[in-house]
Design a protein around this motif. Structure first.
Motif, PDB file in Angstrom:
ATOM      1  N   GLU A 178      56.074  35.071  27.541  1.00  0.00           N
ATOM      2  CA  GLU A 178      55.848  35.887  26.353  1.00  0.00           C
ATOM      3  C   GLU A 178      55.945  37.374  26.698  1.00  0.00           C
ATOM      4  O   GLU A 178      55.318  37.839  27.654  1.00  0.00           O
ATOM      5  CB  GLU A 178      54.467  35.595  25.770  1.00  0.00           C
ATOM      6  N   PRO A 179      56.708  38.142  25.945  1.00  0.00           N
ATOM      7  CA  PRO A 179      56.813  39.581  26.228  1.00  0.00           C
ATOM      8  C   PRO A 179      55.536  40.311  25.827  1.00  0.00           C
ATOM      9  O   PRO A 179      54.793  39.857  24.952  1.00  0.00           O
ATOM     10  CB  PRO A 179      57.992  40.022  25.360  1.00  0.00           C
ATOM     11  N   ALA A 180      55.299  41.444  26.479  1.00  0.00           N
ATOM     12  CA  ALA A 180      54.100  42.216  26.171  1.00  0.00           C
ATOM     13  C   ALA A 180      54.111  42.733  24.738  1.00  0.00           C
ATOM     14  O   ALA A 180      53.048  43.002  24.161  1.00  0.00           O
ATOM     15  CB  ALA A 180      53.974  43.392  27.145  1.00  0.00           C
ATOM     16  N   THR A 181      55.299  42.876  24.159  1.00  0.00           N
ATOM     17  CA  THR A 181      55.405  43.387  22.794  1.00  0.00           C
ATOM     18  C   THR A 181      55.400  42.272  21.752  1.00  0.00           C
ATOM     19  O   THR A 181      55.545  42.539  20.554  1.00  0.00           O
ATOM     20  CB  THR A 181      56.698  44.208  22.645  1.00  0.00           C
ATOM     21  N   GLY A 182      55.247  41.025  22.184  1.00  0.00           N
ATOM     22  CA  GLY A 182      55.222  39.903  21.264  1.00  0.00           C
ATOM     23  C   GLY A 182      53.880  39.774  20.559  1.00  0.00           C
ATOM     24  O   GLY A 182      52.866  40.326  20.983  1.00  0.00           O
ATOM     25  N   GLU A 183      53.872  39.004  19.482  1.00  0.00           N
ATOM     26  CA  GLU A 183      52.656  38.839  18.684  1.00  0.00           C
ATOM     27  C   GLU A 183      51.514  38.233  19.488  1.00  0.00           C
ATOM     28  O   GLU A 183      50.368  38.669  19.375  1.00  0.00           O
ATOM     29  CB  GLU A 183      52.957  37.957  17.464  1.00  0.00           C
ATOM     30  N   ARG A 184      51.818  37.230  20.300  1.00  0.00           N
ATOM     31  CA  ARG A 184      50.755  36.572  21.063  1.00  0.00           C
ATOM     32  C   ARG A 184      50.103  37.529  22.057  1.00  0.00           C
ATOM     33  O   ARG A 184      48.876  37.564  22.197  1.00  0.00           O
ATOM     34  CB  ARG A 184      51.305  35.345  21.794  1.00  0.00           C
ATOM     35  N   ALA A 185      50.931  38.312  22.731  1.00  0.00           N
ATOM     36  CA  ALA A 185      50.387  39.263  23.703  1.00  0.00           C
ATOM     37  C   ALA A 185      49.570  40.339  22.998  1.00  0.00           C
ATOM     38  O   ALA A 185      48.487  40.729  23.465  1.00  0.00           O
ATOM     39  CB  ALA A 185      51.517  39.890  24.513  1.00  0.00           C
ATOM     40  N   MET A 186      50.066  40.830  21.867  1.00  0.00           N
ATOM     41  CA  MET A 186      49.316  41.842  21.125  1.00  0.00           C
ATOM     42  C   MET A 186      47.993  41.274  20.615  1.00  0.00           C
ATOM     43  O   MET A 186      46.973  41.968  20.607  1.00  0.00           O
ATOM     44  CB  MET A 186      50.161  42.392  19.972  1.00  0.00           C
ATOM     45  N   ASP A 187      48.006  40.005  20.202  1.00  0.00           N
ATOM     46  CA  ASP A 187      46.762  39.372  19.759  1.00  0.00           C
ATOM     47  C   ASP A 187      45.764  39.272  20.912  1.00  0.00           C
ATOM     48  O   ASP A 187      44.550  39.472  20.719  1.00  0.00           O
ATOM     49  CB  ASP A 187      47.044  37.981  19.196  1.00  0.00           C
ATOM     50  N   MET A 188      46.260  38.969  22.103  1.00  0.00           N
ATOM     51  CA  MET A 188      45.376  38.907  23.273  1.00  0.00           C
ATOM     52  C   MET A 188      44.831  40.288  23.620  1.00  0.00           C
ATOM     53  O   MET A 188      43.671  40.437  24.023  1.00  0.00           O
ATOM     54  CB  MET A 188      46.134  38.332  24.471  1.00  0.00           C
ATOM     55  N   GLY A 235      44.025  50.982  29.218  1.00  0.00           N
ATOM     56  CA  GLY A 235      45.221  50.299  29.693  1.00  0.00           C
ATOM     57  C   GLY A 235      45.954  51.102  30.749  1.00  0.00           C
ATOM     58  O   GLY A 235      46.437  50.550  31.750  1.00  0.00           O
ATOM     59  N   GLU A 236      46.045  52.413  30.545  1.00  0.00           N
ATOM     60  CA  GLU A 236      46.684  53.266  31.543  1.00  0.00           C
ATOM     61  C   GLU A 236      45.884  53.264  32.840  1.00  0.00           C
ATOM     62  O   GLU A 236      46.455  53.275  33.942  1.00  0.00           O
ATOM     63  CB  GLU A 236      46.824  54.691  31.008  1.00  0.00           C
ATOM     64  N   MET A 237      44.560  53.233  32.725  1.00  0.00           N
ATOM     65  CA  MET A 237      43.730  53.223  33.918  1.00  0.00           C
ATOM     66  C   MET A 237      43.888  51.920  34.695  1.00  0.00           C
ATOM     67  O   MET A 237      43.820  51.907  35.926  1.00  0.00           O
ATOM     68  CB  MET A 237      42.261  53.425  33.551  1.00  0.00           C
ATOM     69  N   TYR A 238      44.111  50.829  33.983  1.00  0.00           N
ATOM     70  CA  TYR A 238      44.306  49.556  34.673  1.00  0.00           C
ATOM     71  C   TYR A 238      45.519  49.604  35.591  1.00  0.00           C
ATOM     72  O   TYR A 238      45.608  48.841  36.560  1.00  0.00           O
ATOM     73  CB  TYR A 238      44.479  48.415  33.669  1.00  0.00           C
ATOM     74  N   MET A 239      46.479  50.499  35.289  1.00  0.00           N
ATOM     75  CA  MET A 239      47.650  50.643  36.145  1.00  0.00           C
ATOM     76  C   MET A 239      47.470  51.750  37.177  1.00  0.00           C
ATOM     77  O   MET A 239      47.907  51.625  38.315  1.00  0.00           O
ATOM     78  CB  MET A 239      48.884  50.950  35.286  1.00  0.00           C
ATOM     79  N   SER A 240      46.826  52.845  36.807  1.00  0.00           N
ATOM     80  CA  SER A 240      46.743  53.997  37.701  1.00  0.00           C
ATOM     81  C   SER A 240      45.657  53.856  38.754  1.00  0.00           C
ATOM     82  O   SER A 240      45.761  54.424  39.842  1.00  0.00           O
ATOM     83  CB  SER A 240      46.497  55.273  36.897  1.00  0.00           C
ATOM     84  N   LYS A 250      43.719  47.646  38.815  1.00  0.00           N
ATOM     85  CA  LYS A 250      44.999  46.925  38.875  1.00  0.00           C
ATOM     86  C   LYS A 250      44.854  45.667  39.721  1.00  0.00           C
ATOM     87  O   LYS A 250      45.353  44.588  39.357  1.00  0.00           O
ATOM     88  CB  LYS A 250      46.083  47.832  39.447  1.00  0.00           C
ATOM     89  N   ALA A 251      44.165  45.788  40.852  1.00  0.00           N
ATOM     90  CA  ALA A 251      43.977  44.631  41.727  1.00  0.00           C
ATOM     91  C   ALA A 251      43.166  43.550  41.026  1.00  0.00           C
ATOM     92  O   ALA A 251      43.425  42.351  41.202  1.00  0.00           O
ATOM     93  CB  ALA A 251      43.278  45.057  43.016  1.00  0.00           C
ATOM     94  N   PHE A 252      42.159  43.954  40.234  1.00  0.00           N
ATOM     95  CA  PHE A 252      41.341  42.961  39.528  1.00  0.00           C
ATOM     96  C   PHE A 252      42.198  42.141  38.581  1.00  0.00           C
ATOM     97  O   PHE A 252      42.182  40.906  38.609  1.00  0.00           O
ATOM     98  CB  PHE A 252      40.209  43.639  38.752  1.00  0.00           C
ATOM     99  N   TYR A 253      42.973  42.812  37.723  1.00  0.00           N
ATOM    100  CA  TYR A 253      43.779  42.065  36.753  1.00  0.00           C
ATOM    101  C   TYR A 253      44.918  41.309  37.437  1.00  0.00           C
ATOM    102  O   TYR A 253      45.227  40.170  37.068  1.00  0.00           O
ATOM    103  CB  TYR A 253      44.315  43.018  35.682  1.00  0.00           C
ATOM    104  N   ASP A 254      45.529  41.929  38.434  1.00  0.00           N
ATOM    105  CA  ASP A 254      46.634  41.255  39.129  1.00  0.00           C
ATOM    106  C   ASP A 254      46.152  40.105  39.994  1.00  0.00           C
ATOM    107  O   ASP A 254      46.960  39.276  40.432  1.00  0.00           O
ATOM    108  CB  ASP A 254      47.414  42.254  39.984  1.00  0.00           C
ATOM    109  N   LEU A 308      49.429  43.724  30.429  1.00  0.00           N
ATOM    110  CA  LEU A 308      48.326  44.001  29.511  1.00  0.00           C
ATOM    111  C   LEU A 308      48.400  45.439  29.007  1.00  0.00           C
ATOM    112  O   LEU A 308      48.184  45.700  27.815  1.00  0.00           O
ATOM    113  CB  LEU A 308      46.985  43.751  30.206  1.00  0.00           C
ATOM    114  N   ARG A 309      48.687  46.390  29.902  1.00  0.00           N
ATOM    115  CA  ARG A 309      48.820  47.784  29.480  1.00  0.00           C
ATOM    116  C   ARG A 309      49.860  47.918  28.377  1.00  0.00           C
ATOM    117  O   ARG A 309      49.641  48.576  27.355  1.00  0.00           O
ATOM    118  CB  ARG A 309      49.202  48.629  30.699  1.00  0.00           C
TER     119      ARG A 309
END
Length: 255
Positions: free
Chosen positions: A182-192, A216-221, A226-230, A240-241
């Motif tokens: 599922e792409p990040a821009t898809g409905e399911r991902a946006m719902d999540m 979301g930006e912090m989860y990457m920077s 980032k390690a937690f989610y990855d 997710l970002r």
């Protein structure tokens, strides 16, 4: 080409005194001397110093470093292979440690009114207070932080267990979503992503779409988040970002 002790100290970021000590104990004797009797180091000496500093960084005592480097059965390439393996093992260990102390921001960075025994029972080997000081530095002056502190102080052990279970279940479903392509821009991902935002609002503070995008930006920077989610699935933090960004745009479009 040869180098003075001062030059070598500058190259290697060690003190002249350290180099004198290495010479005195026979660990790194300079290959030559100047006419005035001053130490002069060759390129081969610098290579040996590099090996010494690698092993020292890995915690080897000097006598073991000398034994390793002076072993006639070991060539320089073998030293590099050994050091690579040791460094890789250390990186893996540190990564596991980082992952172990990473909890969802909402559970880890806020004040938790639990006894030490209850914290261990709820969070296992992950210390929920690990980054409390940093959290206060980042968000201490905000109303969101104050509200999260007020709420967290009221939570019981069962509340924290329920929250952890919700986080884990959400992570499993997001992993399945990515597995399905599922792409990040898809409905399911946006719902999540929207569910993620509402979970913050349910447990800690009112999380606006703008604030959610900042998270979301912090989860990457921030490498720890980032390690937690990855740790759930490689690439999840970025996915997710992007889903958070898409969800915020979707919300704006509905206005």
């Amino acid at each position: 080409m040869s180098y003075s002790v001062g030059q070598v100290a500058g190259f290697a970021a060690v003190t002249v005194r350290t180099l004198h000590h290495y010479d005195e104990i026979g660990l790194l004797a300079p290959s030559g001397r100047s006419h005035a009797g001053h130490r002069r180091y060759s390129d081969a000496d610098l290579d040996r110093l590099q090996q010494i500093l690698f092993y020292r960084e890995l915690g080897f005592p000097l006598d073991e470093v000398a034994a390793l480097l002076d072993d006639p059965r070991t060539d320089p390439r073998a030293h590099l292979r050994r050091q690579h393996d040791l460094l890789t093992a250390r990186i893996e260990k540190l990564q596991k440690m980082a992952t172990a102390v990473e909890q969802a921001m909402e559970a880890r960075t806020m004040g938790i009114n639990l006894t030490p025994e209850e914290k261990f029972e709820v969070f296992g080997d992950k210390d929920p207070d690990e980054h409390a000081e940093e959290a206060e530095r980042r968000w201490g002056g905000t109303e969101a932080y104050a509200e999260s502190q007020r709420r967290a102080a009221r939570y019981t052990k069962d509340d924290w267990k329920r929250m952890q279970a919700e986080i884990a279940a959400w992570g499993e479903r997001y992993d399945a979503l990515m597995e399905a392509g599922e792409p990040a821009t898809g409905e399911r991902a946006m719902d999540m992503a929207e569910e993620h935002r509402q979970h913050i609002g349910q447990w800690f503070y009112d999380c606006s779409y703008e604030m959610h995008q900042s998270l979301g930006e912090m989860y990457m920077s921030d490498e720890r988040f980032k390690a937690f989610y990855d740790s759930t699935r490689p690439g999840l933090a970025e996915h997710l970002r992007d889903a958070i960004t898409a969800n915020a745009a979707r919300h704006e479009g509905r206005r």
